[in-house]
Design a protein around this motif. Structure first.
Motif, PDB file in Angstrom:
ATOM      1  N   ASN A  32      28.686 -21.818  62.378  1.00  0.00           N
ATOM      2  CA  ASN A  32      27.566 -21.044  61.837  1.00  0.00           C
ATOM      3  C   ASN A  32      26.565 -22.042  61.254  1.00  0.00           C
ATOM      4  O   ASN A  32      26.906 -22.819  60.367  1.00  0.00           O
ATOM      5  N   ASP A  49      26.620 -19.794  66.232  1.00  0.00           N
ATOM      6  CA  ASP A  49      25.769 -18.743  65.680  1.00  0.00           C
ATOM      7  C   ASP A  49      24.642 -19.442  64.932  1.00  0.00           C
ATOM      8  O   ASP A  49      24.869 -20.043  63.887  1.00  0.00           O
ATOM      9  N   HIS A  53      21.589 -18.935  62.806  1.00  0.00           N
ATOM     10  CA  HIS A  53      20.998 -17.884  61.981  1.00  0.00           C
ATOM     11  C   HIS A  53      19.625 -18.346  61.518  1.00  0.00           C
ATOM     12  O   HIS A  53      19.512 -19.196  60.634  1.00  0.00           O
ATOM     13  N   THR A  61      20.880 -15.123  65.432  1.00  0.00           N
ATOM     14  CA  THR A  61      21.044 -13.962  64.554  1.00  0.00           C
ATOM     15  C   THR A  61      19.987 -14.021  63.457  1.00  0.00           C
ATOM     16  O   THR A  61      19.268 -15.001  63.335  1.00  0.00           O
ATOM     17  N   HIS A  62      19.884 -12.961  62.693  1.00  0.00           N
ATOM     18  CA  HIS A  62      19.060 -12.848  61.490  1.00  0.00           C
ATOM     19  C   HIS A  62      17.983 -11.773  61.582  1.00  0.00           C
ATOM     20  O   HIS A  62      17.742 -11.068  60.613  1.00  0.00           O
ATOM     21  N   HIS A 104      17.901  -8.992  63.250  1.00  0.00           N
ATOM     22  CA  HIS A 104      18.501  -7.658  63.365  1.00  0.00           C
ATOM     23  C   HIS A 104      18.080  -6.913  64.627  1.00  0.00           C
ATOM     24  O   HIS A 104      18.586  -5.827  64.886  1.00  0.00           O
ATOM     25  N   ASP A 127      18.407 -13.259  69.745  1.00  0.00           N
ATOM     26  CA  ASP A 127      19.056 -12.452  68.712  1.00  0.00           C
ATOM     27  C   ASP A 127      19.949 -11.401  69.356  1.00  0.00           C
ATOM     28  O   ASP A 127      19.504 -10.635  70.218  1.00  0.00           O
ATOM     29  N   MET A 140      21.716  -6.235  65.454  1.00  0.00           N
ATOM     30  CA  MET A 140      22.656  -5.859  64.393  1.00  0.00           C
ATOM     31  C   MET A 140      23.589  -4.752  64.868  1.00  0.00           C
ATOM     32  O   MET A 140      23.341  -4.070  65.859  1.00  0.00           O
TER      33      MET A 140
END
Length: 210
Positions: free
Chosen positions: A51, A88, A90, A114-115, A117, A135, A138
Motif C-alpha cells: 500500500n 495499491d 492510493h 484507489t482514493h 471512490h 481507480d 468503492m
C-alpha cells in the motif's frame, strides 16, 4: 488503507497486531503497522501486496512514493521472492498513479489506484506486462457523496456552515473492483477487467471468470 487509516483510533492498536492490515508504506518511520506483506494464495503462490500513498494534492510531506515502491520491489522482487506483486496506489491525481505504474511496469503484476471512490474505465496492460486501473471504485452505497449520506456534504457546498457530522450512507451497496489473470510463468498480467455488482452502476464481470 490510505489517508483515512487513523480516523478510527482503534486502528492504531489493531495495525501492529494484524499482518493483513496495511497502512501506506511511505508513512514516516515509526508509524504503527506495516506497509506491505507477503501472503500465500490458495494455489500456494507468494503474493507481495503493498500500500503506497501519493503526494500530489494530498500529503506532500510523505516519503517519495516512487522510492517507496522501489524499496518494496528490491526487498521482494517479482520472480524471486514473489510470484505476484500487487500495489495499491492510493492517490488523488491520475497522472501520479499512471506515472507510478509506468515506473514499476514489468516489475509488478498489478497497480490498482484507489482514493477517488469512482471506478474508472482505463483498465489495461502496460507494455511491460503490468496491469493497471486508475481507480477500482468503492464498495458502498452510490446514492451518496463518496459513500457518505449526501445531505450534509450538499449542505456544506451550499452554505459552508456544517450542520452535523458526515454519516455513512446506508442504502444497498454496490461492490466494485478489478479482476486480473496473472501468468504463473512470468507473474505479469495476461487479462484485466473491471467488476461491478449492485443496484446503482451497470453490472459487469470479467469474461475470463466464467
Amino acid at each position: 488503507t490510505g489517508n483515512h487509516v487513523w480516523d478510527q483510533r482503534d486502528a492504531l492498536v489493531f495495525a501492529p497486531r494484524e499482518e493483513r492490515f496495511l497502512r501506506p508504506s511511505n508513512f514516516p518511520k515509526g508509524t504503527p503497522g506495516r506497509g506491505s506483506g507477503v501472503y500465500i494464495a490458495r494455489n500456494g503462490a507468494r503474493v507481495l501486496v503493498a500500500n503506497i500513498m501519493g503526494r500530489v494534492f494530498m500529503h506532500p510531506e510523505l516519503d517519495d512514493p516512487f522510492q517507496a515502491g522501489e524499496r518494496e520491489l528490491a526487498a521482494c522482487p517479482l520472480g524471486e521472492q514473489a510470484d505476484a506483486v500487487v500495489i495499491d496506489f492510493h492517490a488523488e491525481a491520475t497522472s501520479e498513479k499512471m506515472c507510478f505504474a509506468h515506473f514499476v511496469d514489468g516489475r509488478a503484476s498489478l497497480v490498482v489506484g484507489t482514493h477517488t471512490h469512482q471506478p474508472t474505465g482505463d483498465h489495461h496492460i502496460l507494455k511491460g506486462g503490468t496491469g493497471y486501473i486508475s481507480d477500482a471504485g468503492m464498495c458502498g452505497d452510490y446514492d451518496s457523496s463518496l459513500g457518505m449520506d449526501k445531505e450534509e456534504p450538499l449542505n456544506r457546498f451550499l452554505s459552508k456552515v456544517p450542520k452535523g457530522r458526515f454519516e455513512a450512507a446506508t442504502g444497498p451497496a454496490t461492490l466494485c473492483g478489478v479482476g486480473v489473470d496473472i501468468s504463473d510463468r512470468s507473474g505479469l498480467t495476461e487479462r484485466i477487467a473491471p467488476f461491478r455488482r449492485g443496484p446503482r452502476l451497470e453490472e459487469t464481470a470479467p469474461s475470463f471468470w466464467s
